[in-house]
Design a protein around this motif. Sequence first.
Motif, PDB file in Angstrom:
ATOM      1  N   LEU A 539    -117.306 -47.779  17.938  1.00 43.86           N
ATOM      2  CA  LEU A 539    -115.863 -47.573  17.844  1.00 43.86           C
ATOM      3  C   LEU A 539    -115.272 -47.485  19.238  1.00 43.86           C
ATOM      4  N   LEU A 540    -114.222 -48.235  19.487  1.00 42.69           N
ATOM      5  CA  LEU A 540    -113.498 -48.160  20.758  1.00 42.69           C
ATOM      6  C   LEU A 540    -112.277 -47.269  20.584  1.00 42.69           C
ATOM      7  N   SER A 541    -111.860 -46.642  21.650  1.00 42.78           N
ATOM      8  CA  SER A 541    -110.659 -45.812  21.611  1.00 42.78           C
ATOM      9  C   SER A 541    -109.433 -46.656  21.905  1.00 42.78           C
ATOM     10  N   PRO A 542    -108.276 -46.290  21.352  1.00 35.80           N
ATOM     11  CA  PRO A 542    -107.047 -46.986  21.743  1.00 35.80           C
ATOM     12  C   PRO A 542    -106.819 -46.837  23.244  1.00 35.80           C
ATOM     13  N   LEU A 543    -106.215 -47.841  23.818  1.00 32.09           N
ATOM     14  CA  LEU A 543    -106.028 -47.854  25.267  1.00 32.09           C
ATOM     15  C   LEU A 543    -104.713 -47.175  25.618  1.00 32.09           C
ATOM     16  N   PRO A 544    -104.772 -46.052  26.350  1.00 25.45           N
ATOM     17  CA  PRO A 544    -103.527 -45.377  26.728  1.00 25.45           C
ATOM     18  C   PRO A 544    -102.863 -46.078  27.898  1.00 25.45           C
ATOM     19  N   PRO A 545    -101.629 -45.710  28.201  1.00 21.12           N
ATOM     20  CA  PRO A 545    -100.943 -46.331  29.346  1.00 21.12           C
ATOM     21  C   PRO A 545    -101.609 -45.922  30.649  1.00 21.12           C
ATOM     22  N   PRO A 546    -101.451 -46.742  31.681  1.00 17.89           N
ATOM     23  CA  PRO A 546    -102.007 -46.363  32.987  1.00 17.89           C
ATOM     24  C   PRO A 546    -101.459 -45.011  33.426  1.00 17.89           C
ATOM     25  N   PHE A 547    -102.306 -44.240  34.039  1.00 17.21           N
ATOM     26  CA  PHE A 547    -101.922 -42.890  34.457  1.00 17.21           C
ATOM     27  C   PHE A 547    -102.385 -42.687  35.883  1.00 17.21           C
ATOM     28  N   PRO A 548    -101.484 -42.604  36.843  1.00 13.81           N
ATOM     29  CA  PRO A 548    -101.912 -42.390  38.233  1.00 13.81           C
ATOM     30  C   PRO A 548    -102.611 -41.043  38.369  1.00 13.81           C
ATOM     31  N   SER A 549    -103.830 -41.086  38.820  1.00  9.46           N
ATOM     32  CA  SER A 549    -104.603 -39.847  38.929  1.00  9.46           C
ATOM     33  C   SER A 549    -103.954 -38.892  39.914  1.00  9.46           C
ATOM     34  N   ARG A 550    -103.729 -37.647  39.464  1.00 10.73           N
ATOM     35  CA  ARG A 550    -103.139 -36.636  40.332  1.00 10.73           C
ATOM     36  C   ARG A 550    -104.165 -35.570  40.715  1.00 10.73           C
ATOM     37  N   ARG A 551    -105.403 -35.806  40.339  1.00 11.81           N
ATOM     38  CA  ARG A 551    -106.412 -34.784  40.603  1.00 11.81           C
ATOM     39  C   ARG A 551    -106.665 -34.665  42.104  1.00 11.81           C
ATOM     40  N   GLN A 552    -106.898 -33.450  42.547  1.00 10.28           N
ATOM     41  CA  GLN A 552    -107.264 -33.184  43.924  1.00 10.28           C
ATOM     42  C   GLN A 552    -108.788 -33.116  43.969  1.00 10.28           C
ATOM     43  N   VAL A 553    -109.410 -34.250  44.245  1.00  9.11           N
ATOM     44  CA  VAL A 553    -110.864 -34.344  44.154  1.00  9.11           C
ATOM     45  C   VAL A 553    -111.534 -33.378  45.118  1.00  9.11           C
ATOM     46  N   VAL A 554    -110.966 -33.228  46.291  1.00 12.15           N
ATOM     47  CA  VAL A 554    -111.581 -32.350  47.290  1.00 12.15           C
ATOM     48  C   VAL A 554    -111.665 -30.925  46.760  1.00 12.15           C
ATOM     49  N   THR A 555    -110.595 -30.470  46.088  1.00 10.10           N
ATOM     50  CA  THR A 555    -110.625 -29.100  45.563  1.00 10.10           C
ATOM     51  C   THR A 555    -111.587 -28.962  44.395  1.00 10.10           C
TER      52      THR A 555
END
Length: 933
Positions: A539-555
């Motif tokens: 089963l594949l998931s529905p494709l959501p809209p593009p979402f610019p990642s806002r995560r602070q990877v360093v933190t």
Amino acid sequence: MASLDILRAISEASQSDDPVLRPGIVRFELELKDYLKAAHLRKDIESLLGASRFSLTPLGPLLPSFHVLQFPGVPRTVAPDRLFGIADALVDALDLVSCTPDIGSTLYAEPDARALRGNAPESVALDAFCWSQAPAPGDLHWSVKAVRATEAWAISPKKGKGAIVAQPDTGVASHPDLDPEALRFDIATDIIGGDRDPTDPLDPAFANPGHGTATGSVVISRAGGGMVGSAPAASLVPIRCTTDVKIFDGTPVAAAILHAVKMKADIITMSLGGIYSRSIAAAVGVAVDAGLIVMAAAGNCVGFVVYPASDDRVIGVAGVDANDKPWKGTSAGPSVTIAAPSENVYVARRTPLDGGVGTVSGGQGTSFAVATTAGVAALWVAHFGRAKIRAEAKRRGVSVQELFRSALTTTARRPLRWNSWLYGAGIVDAAALLRLTLTKIPKGSETPIAPESVPDTPPTAAVAQVFAEAQTRGDGRTDWARFGAEATFLAADAWRRGDAGRSVLLESLARPIPSPGLATAAPSILKRSVSYANTAPHLLSPLPPPFPSRRQVVTMIAPRQPGQESTLASARASLEGNGMRDLQDLVERALAQIEVESGTTLEASAARRDVLNRTESVVRSLVTGGEAALSAEGRIVVEALVRLRGRPAFKINGGAISKAQAETTDWQTQLYAAEPYLPAVCAIVGRIDLNGEHVGTGFVSGPGLVVTNRHVAEAIADVVAGADGVDRWFLRDSVSINFDDRGRGNEKRFKVREIVAAGPAHIGHTVDFAHLDMVILDVETENAAGNLPKPIGLINDLEEAKLSQDIAVIGYPARPDRAALDDPAGKETAETIGQRLAMIFGLDYGRKYFSPGVVDQPAGTVKGDGRGWIITHDATTLAGCSGSGVLRFTDGLPILGLHFAGRVMTANYAHSLAAIRQSGFLSAAVTDRLNWV
């Protein structure tokens, strides 16, 4: 019989006896063994269904064995494989040769749609695999010059005058470059509209608005406009027969071909294609026997040649670019006859949003290659004359089609290192074609095309062989007349699922199941073809809209001292000091623990060592340059660090997670506090299976009630839209939910009995925030081994979903498809990312995991969410987690939301359960039975 029960429900919902072949409704094409028995067919169907609410009409006098059974007003919501199951039952019940449903699939891409719908889901695949980024040549007439049509015009000033080209397509719209005098509206028709007006309505809801205008212009646009067709004096008969040129319903196309024969056309050009169709095959036979030239586009973005271009009797046309090189999206194979321009071909463009003003722009696709070739055929017919051509064909005892094919391939020009095994005899050469007199055309057997090199067997070879055997009946051991359409659909669908990056084009999120008849008689070539999907998620998931990642990877990866606020500045300071050493120590401990708990291979151990060895250099690059500055390998290391430290996924065993692994993450405090509640909340989460195949996750939410996604329900059941507005759901065989941690055995497996409530809108492939992706299942409350787990609380407070907070998701991750693993930086192929991460973490797909994260966009803040019922979170999830509960880290671990879609390394989406209850989309009589707190 379940299949016929569904058909009876469809019949009950039917609204009229409309014979028009309208798009999007439930329709079956019936092929009789004896057309003289047609007089009894209606009564037989009425007896079978116990109702007369359907339309039954003959396809036409030229094909008396074919009839069309359809149900006006009933939208086609039943999954393709169930429709084939119904068709299989009808063959037996009505003693038919074949029965083919309209499945309306999206398996194939139409690159020209990108000009109109650049943000459509298929663009994900088109950009990577089909769409050329090469600039269009400055000369708007380059494509007609490439096939030397301009030289042919000098040889024959008629420029196609008197030749009639019939075009089954989406119709035409007005455009300055389409001279009305070139269009034979007097003999045109609209097969799917029920009148004689072939005007394309340019409806944006359709898949290919404006397609027929563009392809028609490539044939007959007059000189003096922005562009010019290859036969600027020929006549075009537009036949509107589809809204989507990816053909999974042959009936209207077959009717269009028969109309072209009736109108005495010279050429039929089909810029369309799909799966094998008995009616199209029969109609092609009628057209060829009547002296018409029949050609079709080889196909786009699939590798193998689609039907009807793959039919040996049809001239299949592949595509090249302005440099005589194969266009990157062209289909190819031995059934291709010839090639012509298909990259940046200038066309007359009409779109729904153009304000009625036509433009000229470059288009891509074999649609334009075959249209260009059709214009060249019109030059040939006009130059030599219809009567003389037919007389020469008759003298030789061959069809006009074969006479033209021989002339076309003999005169084709072959660029250096041309591969005729894939792309046909060469590139169309109109001038050489007109210079070759009729009497000098060699017999087909005298002009063998020997390839300069035969490539290694491509991965699509098995699919192409299924198409070939469907058309030729194979070795006679399989009833290809009965199963050809279904077999070609299954083969193409399996290849799509197993081929990286293209699953977005699938018709159904769930892998289709063969009909009972085909399941017992599947030929070996089909089994080999279907095996391509073995490594793809069920089963594949529905494709959501593009979402610019806002995560602070360093933190997320930097160690911090107890009580220290997690900020970007403090994280950088930590990593520039002792934090780097602490991070490496934590990574080493975490990877060692994974190795102990998950087992290992030499390759997996090497991948883990690589993460450890590269941690310092990659993190320093991350701190100074950000994620965008990282190499492909660096991104994999960073994602591994994020999952080790900030967003881990813990295997659940007996309601518990590994304390040793938890201690290497930032979540140990929350996990220790949650430990008393974990057994109860883990116990209510189960894996939803269809015939033992994992299709999603669900959780017990009330006495005998399980919540999951509607898109999961669309995989385990079929829905018929009732005339009264009430949907009727039909569960498939062996649907269950298994609460075992590994999804194995039957002690914790409970049967799903019915769907008692569902979001009202079909979900399909893409996320629409206005649609509710939720259903409530009725599940048996006890089995031979015990009772259904007791539900825990569902949060009923709307305000709770409006908070940024720590959450967790418990679900059964499935093997991801490429679309779920897109690298936002575009620096690495997703299959590489997925394989490496799975190897590093020893992922066991289809078993239960606990994944903590945070709500990064609370309800009411997500762009495009007009209902205020969407939250985004960043817990680690994959396709099989569809239907998981999103729980709060508070006493009792209550369920806040329902996870329904996500993009790895960007964002995940969930519905607020409290907002759903307040919305009234589901019956209060059902939602009140859930365990709200």
